[in-house]
Motif scaffolding. Structure first.
Motif, PDB file in Angstrom:
ATOM      1  N   ASP A 154       6.110  -9.811  -4.845  1.00 19.15           N
ATOM      2  CA  ASP A 154       5.652 -10.502  -3.641  1.00 19.15           C
ATOM      3  C   ASP A 154       6.700 -10.477  -2.535  1.00 19.15           C
ATOM      4  O   ASP A 154       6.360 -10.431  -1.346  1.00 19.15           O
ATOM      5  N   SER A 155       7.965 -10.496  -2.924  1.00 18.65           N
ATOM      6  CA  SER A 155       9.024 -10.462  -1.911  1.00 18.65           C
ATOM      7  C   SER A 155       9.037  -9.130  -1.173  1.00 18.65           C
ATOM      8  O   SER A 155       9.282  -9.081   0.042  1.00 18.65           O
ATOM      9  N   THR A 212      13.907 -13.098  -5.447  1.00 22.30           N
ATOM     10  CA  THR A 212      13.415 -12.805  -4.102  1.00 22.30           C
ATOM     11  C   THR A 212      14.165 -11.635  -3.485  1.00 22.30           C
ATOM     12  O   THR A 212      13.707 -11.044  -2.512  1.00 22.30           O
ATOM     13  N   GLN A 220       7.328 -10.492 -10.981  1.00 25.40           N
ATOM     14  CA  GLN A 220       6.266 -10.873 -10.056  1.00 25.40           C
ATOM     15  C   GLN A 220       6.803 -11.512  -8.774  1.00 25.40           C
ATOM     16  O   GLN A 220       6.171 -11.428  -7.717  1.00 25.40           O
ATOM     17  N   LEU A 256       8.082 -18.438  -3.299  1.00 25.37           N
ATOM     18  CA  LEU A 256       8.961 -17.394  -3.823  1.00 25.37           C
ATOM     19  C   LEU A 256      10.302 -17.986  -4.259  1.00 25.37           C
ATOM     20  O   LEU A 256      10.822 -17.649  -5.333  1.00 25.37           O
ATOM     21  N   ALA A 282      -2.200  -6.611  -2.146  1.00 29.98           N
ATOM     22  CA  ALA A 282      -1.283  -7.199  -1.172  1.00 29.98           C
ATOM     23  C   ALA A 282      -2.054  -7.510   0.105  1.00 29.98           C
ATOM     24  O   ALA A 282      -2.687  -6.619   0.673  1.00 29.98           O
ATOM     25  N   THR A 302      -0.341 -13.143  -0.101  1.00 25.90           N
ATOM     26  CA  THR A 302      -0.760 -13.291  -1.488  1.00 25.90           C
ATOM     27  C   THR A 302      -0.792 -11.934  -2.165  1.00 25.90           C
ATOM     28  O   THR A 302      -1.217 -10.946  -1.574  1.00 25.90           O
ATOM     29  N   ALA A 303      -0.292 -11.928  -3.399  1.00 27.38           N
ATOM     30  CA  ALA A 303      -0.371 -10.731  -4.249  1.00 27.38           C
ATOM     31  C   ALA A 303      -0.216 -11.187  -5.691  1.00 27.38           C
ATOM     32  O   ALA A 303      -1.112 -11.824  -6.237  1.00 27.38           O
ATOM     33  N   MET A 361       0.847  -3.544  -8.164  1.00 31.22           N
ATOM     34  CA  MET A 361       0.365  -4.117  -6.910  1.00 31.22           C
ATOM     35  C   MET A 361      -0.285  -3.042  -6.034  1.00 31.22           C
ATOM     36  O   MET A 361       0.338  -2.030  -5.715  1.00 31.22           O
ATOM     37  N   CYS A 402       5.304  -8.761   0.843  1.00 32.16           N
ATOM     38  CA  CYS A 402       5.092  -9.491   2.088  1.00 32.16           C
ATOM     39  C   CYS A 402       5.647  -8.743   3.292  1.00 32.16           C
ATOM     40  O   CYS A 402       5.181  -8.927   4.419  1.00 32.16           O
ATOM     41  N   LYS A 405       0.071 -15.487  -6.646  1.00 30.86           N
ATOM     42  CA  LYS A 405      -1.139 -16.247  -6.351  1.00 30.86           C
ATOM     43  C   LYS A 405      -2.379 -15.648  -7.022  1.00 30.86           C
ATOM     44  O   LYS A 405      -3.407 -16.326  -7.140  1.00 30.86           O
ATOM     45  N   ASN A 406      -2.293 -14.423  -7.494  1.00 30.38           N
ATOM     46  CA  ASN A 406      -3.435 -13.813  -8.180  1.00 30.38           C
ATOM     47  C   ASN A 406      -3.840 -14.595  -9.422  1.00 30.38           C
ATOM     48  O   ASN A 406      -4.973 -14.477  -9.895  1.00 30.38           O
TER      49      ASN A 406
END
Length: 353
Positions: free
Chosen positions: A315-316, A343, A311, A332, A232, A241-242, A280, A319, A245-246
Motif C-alpha cells: 500500500d505504501s 511503510t 501488505q 499504514l 490499487a 485502498t489496496a 496487487m 498509493c 483495506k481489501n
C-alpha cells in the motif's frame, strides 16, 4: 485485453449448491431468482450476524489471528517486485500494451521466487480479489479479471488441490461477480467461486481496537494458503485502498460503521488477516471518486502488477500511483507499529521486472 488463457485442469470435485458456475446457460436463466434469494439471505444475515459495532461489549477471550505467511525469509528473492509493461519502441503505433496482465503477474511472482514458494502440493488456496462493486473492468473499481485468472493458474501449476475465489461484496454479489468479469474468468480457470451467504459466516474474536467479535466469511479464513489480490485505487475516506483495506471483504455485519474509525479498523483487519502473498493489480487504476468510480475518465491505464509478502509496503508503494504519500494515511503507520510490514517500501529488496 489479454488473449485466451490456457485452461489448467483442476481435480474433479463436487459442487455445493451455493458455489457459482456462471458459464452454464441454466445459471444465467436462474439469475433473477437467485439474485432475489441472495438479497433475502443478506437481510437475514444482517439480522442474525450483526454483532459488530461500537456498542458491543469487549470480549475477554484471546485474539484469533489468521497468519498464512511463509516462514522462510531468504536473501535471494525480491521482497517487493514491480512488473510493468515496457515502454513502446520508437515508431510503434500499436495501441496495445507491450505485455498482458498474465505476463506481468508471472514476472512479478517469479521475482518473488515463484508460486511454488507460496503454494504447496495439495493446498486449498483462497484467492481474495476486490469484487465489491457493480462495475465493469474499465471502471477499475474491482480487481482486473485477467489478473485474478493468472493467479489462479499459477496456484494450480504449483500443485494446489483447489482454488477458491471469494469476497464479501458491497453491492449485490451476483451483479458484482458477473459485471467485474471475475466470476467467468475464475470459473474458466477451474476455480470455485463462492458467494457471501449466511451459512458461511461465523463470529470470531478479532480483539482489535475497533473490531472485537465480528461475523467473518469462513471461506476466506478456512484455507491452507490465502493470496490477497487487491486493486490499487482511490478511496474517499481512506485516501487509498489496496491490500490492507481489501480485508473488509472478510467481514459481515455493519461494515459501514467501521468508517467512523476507518484507519484503526483497517489496521485491525490487517492484523487479523496476514496473507501468504499479495499480488496487487494496477493494470488500470482509479485515480479519484473511489471506491466505486463510475466515470471511465477517473481511471488510467498503468499496466503494472506488484507482488510482495508485505501488505504495508504494497500500500505504501501503491498509493504513489495516485499521487498520494504513505505518511498521509494513518493506517499504514499503524500497520508498521504492529509489526505487519514497513511503510518504507524502498528499504526492501525491490526488483523491477
Amino acid at each position: 485485453m489479454v488473449g485466451p488463457v490456457r485452461k489448467v485442469a483442476a481435480p474433479p470435485q463436487s459442487t455445493p449448491a451455493d458455489v457459482a458456475k456462471p458459464s452454464r446457460r441454466e445459471a444465467f436463466a436462474r439469475l433473477g431468482t437467485f439474485a432475489g434469494g441472495v438479497a433475502a439471505s443478506a437481510v437475514v444475515a444482517r439480522a442474525l450476524w450483526d454483532k459488530g459495532g461500537f456498542d458491543v461489549v469487549q470480549s475477554s477471550a484471546s485474539r484469533q489471528v489468521r497468519d498464512y505467511r511463509i516462514k522462510d525469509r531468504d536473501a535471494e528473492h525480491a521482497e517487493l517486485a514491480i512488473a510493468r509493461a515496457r515502454p513502446k519502441e520508437a515508431g510503434d503505433d500499436s495501441p496495445a500494451p507491450t505485455a498482458t496482465p498474465e505476463q506481468l503477474v508471472v514476472r512479478a511472482v517469479d521475482a518473488m521466487g515463484g508460486m511454488k514458494r507460496f503454494v504447496s502440493r495439495g493446498d486449498v488456496v483462497v484467492v481474495k480479489p476486490n469484487i465489491g462493486w457493480d462495475r465493469m473492468p474499465i471502471h477499475a473499481a474491482n480487481t482486473n479479471p485477467d489478473v485474478v485468472a493468472a493467479v489462479i493458474k499459477l496456484a494450480y501449476e504449483a500443485g494446489a488441490k483447489k482454488v477458491v475465489v471469494a469476497d464479501g461484496s458491497c453491492n449485490d454479489p451476483n451483479r458484482c461477480f458477473q459485471r467485474s468479469g471475475i466470476w467467468r474468468a475464475s470459473y474458466e480457470m477451474g476455480a470455485e467461486v463462492v458467494l457471501p451467504q449466511e451459512h458461511r459466516f461465523r463470529t470470531m474474536r478479532l480483539r482489535g481496537d475497533v473490531l472485537d467479535e465480528w461475523p467473518v466469511f469462513t471461506t476466506l479464513v478456512d484455507a491452507d494458503k490465502v493470496i490477497n489480490v487487491p486493486v490499487a485505487k482511490h478511496h474517499n475516506l481512506a485516501k487509498f485502498t489496496a491490500a490492507m483495506k481489501n480485508w473488509y471483504g472478510v467481514l459481515g455485519g455493519r461494515r459501514n460503521r467501521l468508517h467512523q474509525n476507518i484507519d484503526t479498523s483497517i489496521a485491525d483487519l490487517a492484523t487479523f488477516m496476514r496473507p501468504s502473498l499479495v499480488v496487487m493489480d494496477a493494470w488500470r487504476v482509479l485515480l479519484r471518486n473511489g471506491p466505486q468510480g463510475g466515470n471511465i475518465d477517473d481511471a488510467r491505464d498503468m499496466h503494472t502488477v506488484v507482488a510482495t509478502v508485505d501488505q504495508v509496503a504494497a500500500d505504501s508503494f501503491g498509493c504513489t500511483l495516485i499521487g498520494q504519500k504513505p505518511e498521509n494515511m494513518p493506517y499504514l503507520a499503524m500497520g508498521q507499529q504492529r509489526g505487519l510490514g514497513t511503510t518504507l517500501w524502498q528499504s526492501l529488496r525491490v526488483r523491477e521486472v
